[in-house]
Design an enzyme around this catalytic site. Sequence first.
Site, PDB file in Angstrom:
ATOM      1  N   ASP A 193       0.827  -1.210   0.000  1.00 21.59           N
ATOM      2  CA  ASP A 193       0.000   0.000   0.000  1.00 21.59           C
ATOM      3  C   ASP A 193       0.860   1.258   0.000  1.00 21.59           C
ATOM      4  OD1 ASP A 193       0.932  -0.451   2.588  1.00 21.59           O
ATOM      5  OD2 ASP A 193      -1.018  -1.033   3.356  1.00 21.59           O
TER       6      ASP A 193
ATOM      7  N   ASN B 248      -7.193  -2.591  14.483  1.00 27.00           N
ATOM      8  CA  ASN B 248      -8.611  -2.690  14.117  1.00 27.00           C
ATOM      9  C   ASN B 248      -8.886  -3.881  13.192  1.00 27.00           C
ATOM     10  OD1 ASN B 248      -7.544  -1.898  11.673  1.00 27.00           O
ATOM     11  ND2 ASN B 248      -8.815  -0.083  11.426  1.00 27.00           N
TER      12      ASN B 248
ATOM     13  N   HIS C 256      -7.324  -4.544  10.296  1.00 31.23           N
ATOM     14  CA  HIS C 256      -7.118  -4.350   8.853  1.00 31.23           C
ATOM     15  C   HIS C 256      -5.928  -5.168   8.337  1.00 31.23           C
ATOM     16  CE1 HIS C 256      -4.353  -0.512   9.228  1.00 31.23           C
ATOM     17  NE2 HIS C 256      -3.667  -1.614   9.374  1.00 31.23           N
TER      18      HIS C 256
ATOM     19  N   GLU D  15      -9.589  -1.783   5.240  1.00 35.73           N
ATOM     20  CA  GLU D  15     -10.104  -1.403   6.553  1.00 35.73           C
ATOM     21  C   GLU D  15     -11.406  -2.147   6.861  1.00 35.73           C
ATOM     22  OE1 GLU D  15      -8.200   0.235   8.492  1.00 35.73           O
ATOM     23  OE2 GLU D  15      -7.843   2.312   7.883  1.00 35.73           O
TER      24      GLU D  15
HETATM   25  P1  PGA Z   1       2.194  -1.677  12.571  1.00 34.96           P
HETATM   26  O1  PGA Z   1       1.075  -1.693  11.482  1.00 34.96           O
HETATM   27  O2  PGA Z   1       3.189  -2.696  12.168  1.00 34.96           O
HETATM   28  O3  PGA Z   1       2.786  -0.284  12.513  1.00 34.96           O
HETATM   29  O4  PGA Z   1       1.540  -1.978  13.872  1.00 34.96           O
HETATM   30  C1  PGA Z   1       0.562  -2.934  11.091  1.00 34.96           C
HETATM   31  C2  PGA Z   1      -0.583  -2.721  10.159  1.00 34.96           C
HETATM   32  O5  PGA Z   1      -1.249  -1.670  10.259  1.00 34.96           O
HETATM   33  O6  PGA Z   1      -0.844  -3.585   9.321  1.00 34.96           O
END
Ligand code: PGA
Length: 243
Positions: A67, A136, A138, A143
């Site tokens: 992404d 959350n 995702h 999302e």
């Molecule tokens: P993070 O993000 O490694 O910064 O916790 C993981 C994600 O959002 O997939």
Amino acid sequence: MNIRVFDSEQQAAAACATRLAEAVRARPSLVLGLPTGRTPLHVYRELVALHGRGALALSGVRTFNLDEFVGVPATDGGSFRAYMDRHFFRHVDLAPGNIHFLDGVAEDLEAECARYDAALVRAGGLGLVLLGIGANGHLAFNEPGESLVAACHRTRLSRETRVANLMLFGDDPGRVPMEALTLGMGALLQAGRAVLLAFGEGKAEAVRAMVQGPVTPRCPASFLQLHRDAEVWLDAAAARALQ
Ligand code: PGA
């Protein structure tokens, strides 16, 4: 889903880098899906170390990052492209032409998403995708919501996700983008193998929902329950809510 719990994040990262290196040795033209964020930092460090010791050659490997933020050029230090350059790309022998990235400042973002999906199809799809999980639930920037999208697409970031990415933008909420481009669930679920990493207590509830909850778009990562070869590598804190 195959769940592994490690004593520490460092141990999980070292094992993950070793696993990736084995996969590359077995298939030197492997197509890798790569995440950003805090979670894979140690993995990238370990991979760079393996490369430095001559134990990992990436010259034939093709990479597709998952992404990128909308409106943030690759030259901006907050972009995921800049993150990857900083932590991985500039330290290894990937051929520049084998590095694939979404362009968050493309003039036509829909066409950009179509271009990226087509490039991935031409490459034969993801052989192995490394994933994190949002608090959350995702997956990449797919999302939680009422439904999910199979194709690469433009998406609105949740408040939680924007807060989680504050650090990349000097802790200034006004600078965190509202939108991103992301590979869709189709490309992720069709990957030959998926390895998801999650560390720390802040991920424990999302991990529980992913592994033991229903398969639902309210927790996009729960769709990995349907993947034919998904591994979930955790530290003890992230595994805490599992029964
Ligand atoms: P993070 O993000 O490694 O910064 O916790 C993981 C994600 O959002 O997939």
